[in-house]
Motif scaffolding. Structure first.
Motif, PDB file in Angstrom:
ATOM      1  N   LYS A 119     -17.851   1.973  23.244  1.00  0.00           N
ATOM      2  CA  LYS A 119     -18.599   3.200  23.500  1.00  0.00           C
ATOM      3  C   LYS A 119     -19.603   3.445  22.381  1.00  0.00           C
ATOM      4  O   LYS A 119     -19.314   3.213  21.203  1.00  0.00           O
ATOM      5  N   LEU A 120     -20.774   3.943  22.770  1.00  0.00           N
ATOM      6  CA  LEU A 120     -21.810   4.299  21.808  1.00  0.00           C
ATOM      7  C   LEU A 120     -22.241   5.738  22.067  1.00  0.00           C
ATOM      8  O   LEU A 120     -22.750   6.055  23.140  1.00  0.00           O
ATOM      9  N   GLY A 121     -21.994   6.609  21.102  1.00  0.00           N
ATOM     10  CA  GLY A 121     -22.421   7.999  21.194  1.00  0.00           C
ATOM     11  C   GLY A 121     -23.416   8.300  20.096  1.00  0.00           C
ATOM     12  O   GLY A 121     -23.302   7.780  18.979  1.00  0.00           O
ATOM     13  N   VAL A 122     -24.420   9.123  20.415  1.00  0.00           N
ATOM     14  CA  VAL A 122     -25.459   9.470  19.441  1.00  0.00           C
ATOM     15  C   VAL A 122     -25.452  10.978  19.239  1.00  0.00           C
ATOM     16  O   VAL A 122     -25.494  11.739  20.207  1.00  0.00           O
ATOM     17  N   ILE A 123     -25.424  11.395  17.985  1.00  0.00           N
ATOM     18  CA  ILE A 123     -25.314  12.821  17.671  1.00  0.00           C
ATOM     19  C   ILE A 123     -26.592  13.579  18.020  1.00  0.00           C
ATOM     20  O   ILE A 123     -27.635  13.416  17.388  1.00  0.00           O
ATOM     21  N   PHE A 124     -26.481  14.382  19.078  1.00  0.00           N
ATOM     22  CA  PHE A 124     -27.466  15.410  19.411  1.00  0.00           C
ATOM     23  C   PHE A 124     -26.642  16.658  19.716  1.00  0.00           C
ATOM     24  O   PHE A 124     -26.489  17.062  20.867  1.00  0.00           O
ATOM     25  N   GLN A 125     -26.088  17.226  18.652  1.00  0.00           N
ATOM     26  CA  GLN A 125     -25.069  18.262  18.786  1.00  0.00           C
ATOM     27  C   GLN A 125     -25.561  19.531  19.470  1.00  0.00           C
ATOM     28  O   GLN A 125     -24.755  20.280  20.051  1.00  0.00           O
ATOM     29  N   ASN A 126     -26.861  19.772  19.456  1.00  0.00           N
ATOM     30  CA  ASN A 126     -27.374  21.000  20.077  1.00  0.00           C
ATOM     31  C   ASN A 126     -27.177  21.023  21.585  1.00  0.00           C
ATOM     32  O   ASN A 126     -27.221  22.087  22.204  1.00  0.00           O
ATOM     33  N   ARG A 127     -26.956  19.869  22.178  1.00  0.00           N
ATOM     34  CA  ARG A 127     -26.667  19.825  23.622  1.00  0.00           C
ATOM     35  C   ARG A 127     -25.348  20.510  23.963  1.00  0.00           C
ATOM     36  O   ARG A 127     -25.102  20.813  25.127  1.00  0.00           O
ATOM     37  N   PHE A 128     -24.513  20.738  22.958  1.00  0.00           N
ATOM     38  CA  PHE A 128     -23.198  21.328  23.196  1.00  0.00           C
ATOM     39  C   PHE A 128     -23.163  22.824  22.883  1.00  0.00           C
ATOM     40  O   PHE A 128     -22.108  23.445  22.997  1.00  0.00           O
ATOM     41  N   ASN A 129     -24.298  23.385  22.519  1.00  0.00           N
ATOM     42  CA  ASN A 129     -24.351  24.817  22.240  1.00  0.00           C
ATOM     43  C   ASN A 129     -24.163  25.589  23.552  1.00  0.00           C
ATOM     44  O   ASN A 129     -24.866  25.327  24.531  1.00  0.00           O
ATOM     45  N   PRO A 130     -23.219  26.540  23.607  1.00  0.00           N
ATOM     46  CA  PRO A 130     -22.987  27.287  24.852  1.00  0.00           C
ATOM     47  C   PRO A 130     -24.237  27.967  25.397  1.00  0.00           C
ATOM     48  O   PRO A 130     -24.426  28.025  26.614  1.00  0.00           O
ATOM     49  N   ALA A 131     -25.106  28.461  24.518  1.00  0.00           N
ATOM     50  CA  ALA A 131     -26.329  29.119  24.978  1.00  0.00           C
ATOM     51  C   ALA A 131     -27.269  28.105  25.627  1.00  0.00           C
ATOM     52  O   ALA A 131     -27.884  28.379  26.665  1.00  0.00           O
ATOM     53  N   TYR A 132     -27.374  26.918  25.033  1.00  0.00           N
ATOM     54  CA  TYR A 132     -28.208  25.878  25.645  1.00  0.00           C
ATOM     55  C   TYR A 132     -27.651  25.465  26.998  1.00  0.00           C
ATOM     56  O   TYR A 132     -28.400  25.260  27.963  1.00  0.00           O
ATOM     57  N   LEU A 133     -26.331  25.346  27.092  1.00  0.00           N
ATOM     58  CA  LEU A 133     -25.702  24.964  28.362  1.00  0.00           C
ATOM     59  C   LEU A 133     -25.955  26.022  29.438  1.00  0.00           C
ATOM     60  O   LEU A 133     -26.067  25.696  30.622  1.00  0.00           O
ATOM     61  N   LYS A 134     -26.056  27.276  29.024  1.00  0.00           N
ATOM     62  CA  LYS A 134     -26.385  28.348  29.964  1.00  0.00           C
ATOM     63  C   LYS A 134     -27.805  28.168  30.506  1.00  0.00           C
ATOM     64  O   LYS A 134     -28.058  28.320  31.707  1.00  0.00           O
ATOM     65  N   LEU A 135     -28.727  27.824  29.620  1.00  0.00           N
ATOM     66  CA  LEU A 135     -30.105  27.544  30.031  1.00  0.00           C
ATOM     67  C   LEU A 135     -30.148  26.341  30.970  1.00  0.00           C
ATOM     68  O   LEU A 135     -30.792  26.379  32.028  1.00  0.00           O
ATOM     69  N   LYS A 136     -29.452  25.274  30.614  1.00  0.00           N
ATOM     70  CA  LYS A 136     -29.464  24.065  31.433  1.00  0.00           C
ATOM     71  C   LYS A 136     -28.880  24.334  32.813  1.00  0.00           C
ATOM     72  O   LYS A 136     -29.388  23.835  33.823  1.00  0.00           O
ATOM     73  N   GLU A 137     -27.824  25.127  32.858  1.00  0.00           N
ATOM     74  CA  GLU A 137     -27.204  25.482  34.131  1.00  0.00           C
ATOM     75  C   GLU A 137     -28.182  26.235  35.030  1.00  0.00           C
ATOM     76  O   GLU A 137     -28.252  25.986  36.239  1.00  0.00           O
ATOM     77  N   ALA A 138     -28.960  27.154  34.444  1.00  0.00           N
ATOM     78  CA  ALA A 138     -29.934  27.910  35.225  1.00  0.00           C
ATOM     79  C   ALA A 138     -30.981  26.995  35.834  1.00  0.00           C
ATOM     80  O   ALA A 138     -31.388  27.164  36.990  1.00  0.00           O
ATOM     81  N   VAL A 139     -31.407  25.988  35.075  1.00  0.00           N
ATOM     82  CA  VAL A 139     -32.395  25.034  35.578  1.00  0.00           C
ATOM     83  C   VAL A 139     -31.789  24.176  36.686  1.00  0.00           C
ATOM     84  O   VAL A 139     -32.381  23.980  37.750  1.00  0.00           O
ATOM     85  N   GLN A 140     -30.594  23.663  36.450  1.00  0.00           N
ATOM     86  CA  GLN A 140     -29.947  22.787  37.427  1.00  0.00           C
ATOM     87  C   GLN A 140     -29.598  23.517  38.721  1.00  0.00           C
ATOM     88  O   GLN A 140     -29.612  22.917  39.802  1.00  0.00           O
ATOM     89  N   ASN A 141     -29.294  24.800  38.617  1.00  0.00           N
ATOM     90  CA  ASN A 141     -28.964  25.595  39.807  1.00  0.00           C
ATOM     91  C   ASN A 141     -30.199  26.075  40.552  1.00  0.00           C
ATOM     92  O   ASN A 141     -30.080  26.731  41.594  1.00  0.00           O
ATOM     93  N   GLY A 142     -31.374  25.761  40.018  1.00  0.00           N
ATOM     94  CA  GLY A 142     -32.610  26.131  40.690  1.00  0.00           C
ATOM     95  C   GLY A 142     -33.055  27.557  40.470  1.00  0.00           C
ATOM     96  O   GLY A 142     -33.967  28.033  41.159  1.00  0.00           O
ATOM     97  N   ALA A 143     -32.445  28.256  39.495  1.00  0.00           N
ATOM     98  CA  ALA A 143     -32.804  29.658  39.271  1.00  0.00           C
ATOM     99  C   ALA A 143     -34.254  29.822  38.825  1.00  0.00           C
ATOM    100  O   ALA A 143     -34.893  30.837  39.150  1.00  0.00           O
ATOM    101  N   LEU A 144     -34.789  28.848  38.101  1.00  0.00           N
ATOM    102  CA  LEU A 144     -36.180  28.928  37.649  1.00  0.00           C
ATOM    103  C   LEU A 144     -37.146  28.383  38.694  1.00  0.00           C
ATOM    104  O   LEU A 144     -38.353  28.541  38.559  1.00  0.00           O
ATOM    105  N   GLY A 145     -36.614  27.726  39.716  1.00  0.00           N
ATOM    106  CA  GLY A 145     -37.478  27.106  40.712  1.00  0.00           C
ATOM    107  C   GLY A 145     -38.173  25.891  40.121  1.00  0.00           C
ATOM    108  O   GLY A 145     -37.670  25.241  39.197  1.00  0.00           O
TER     109      GLY A 145
END
Length: 343
Positions: A119-145
């Motif tokens: 396995k190869l993992g690369v540290i981009f720890q900001n992807r795990f921030n709960p606030a960022y995940l909230k933003l990503k969820e809104a985009v994936q759910n189509g809330a922003l269109g």
């Protein structure tokens, strides 16, 4: 893999290694078993500080039977050799960003890790921030269109001592550049994670303040494959240093994420942000060590689960390659004074 404790080892004893060590020590089903530094004196100091065996010989370090995962914290341009050595020894790898300083070296790492089935993992720890995940969820759910515009701003400041006290930061061989590939890459990674693949970029970088080979300011205009546009502004000469900022605009609304927190959440539907209590404020605008280690911890947990469940880490080599590809294209664009088309 069974539930035995997984043994971690750290290669490199610079400042960020302390975040790795602290994260490993908080994982209940893991343990830090060894550290390795090319400098015997630093290896000895790390051994005393962390209470584990230290090595200055990588071959001896990698020969340990209780070593399952290697955490690489060396200079960016010195990632490839220890990663390949670890992979050839059958060890999984988690490495600080960027994966490497060139696409050629990064692709070599990915290829060897695939061949060795580690396995190869690369540290981009900001992807795990709960606030960022909230933003990503809104985009994936189509809330922003339909996405229209995505902007990444990393207007940071580093004093002269930051570069002067390092033998690799700001150098082309050790850092691959400077402000964009070292500091800006975190927010650029988030921009790409939200906006998707890039079609073309036109960029310009300069060294305005610091006595370094790499850039201390850079700007770019980006065209994404989904027809959205974007901008990037980054630097380490922008006194006193401000919080990194990600702006995402869609046809139905917009979200602004700044310093690890959602600071603006506006939708035509009138939707409000229901719970903003679990945000982790974390920005290295003026202090490189002001980054909250808990995000590293979250990524280390993901890496362990990837090994336990035999799945890909959340940020594997291929995902980490995208921000490196864009940044190296910005450098190429600046050098050649033309738009660069990405594959």
């Amino acid at each position: 893999m069974d539930r035995k404790k997984l043994g971690f080892g750290i290669i490199g004893t610079g400042a960020i290694a302390s975040h790795h060590a602290k994260s490993i020590q908080e994982l209940q089903d893991c343990k830090l078993v060894a550290v390795c530094s090319s400098t015997p004196e630093r290896a000895k100091e790390a051994s005393k500080r962390l209470g584990v065996t230290a090595y200055s010989n990588m071959e001896e370090f990698l020969s340990r039977d209780d070593l399952d995962i290697v955490s690489v914290c060396t200079a960016s341009g010195r990632h490839m050799e220890p990663i390949i050595a670890a992979a050839m020894a059958g060890k999984h790898v988690i490495v600080e960003k960027p994966l490497e300083v060139s696409m050629e070296r990064a692709n070599r790492i990915i290829s060897v890790c695939r061949q060795q089935n580690v396995k190869l993992g690369v540290i981009f720890q900001n992807r795990f921030n709960p606030a960022y995940l909230k933003l990503k969820e809104a985009v994936q759910n189509g809330a922003l269109g339909k996405l229209i515009l995505g902007n990444a701003y990393i207007k940071w400041y580093r004093d002269e001592g930051y570069y002067k006290n390092s033998d690799w930061k700001g150098t082309l061989s050790g850092d691959g550049g400077a402000a964009l590939i070292n500091q800006g890459i975190h927010t650029i990674d988030l921009l790409l994670d939200i906006m998707g693949d890039v079609e073309s970029v036109f960029g310009k970088v300069k060294t305005m303040v610091h006595n370094i080979e790499g850039e201390d300011i850079g700007v770019a205009m980006v065209d994404f494959k989904n027809e959205a546009m974007g901008t990037i502004e980054g630097g380490t000469s922008l006194y006193p240093g401000y919080k990194d900022r990600l702006e995402i605009f869609g046809e139905n609304g917009s979200v602004i994420y700044e310093g690890g927190e959602i600071v603006s959440w506006n939708f035509k539907s009138g939707e409000t942000l229901a719970n903003n209590a679990h945000q982790i404020s974390s920005s290295g605008g003026s202090d490189p060590m002001a980054v909250d280690y808990r995000l590293h911890l979250a990524q280390f947990k993901d890496m362990v689960q990837a090994i336990r469940k035999d799945r890909e880490p959340e940020v594997n080599g291929e995902k980490a390659l995208k921000s490196l590809e864009l940044i190296t294209a910005i450098y190429q664009s600046s050098k050649e004074k033309r738009v660069i088309e990405l594959k």
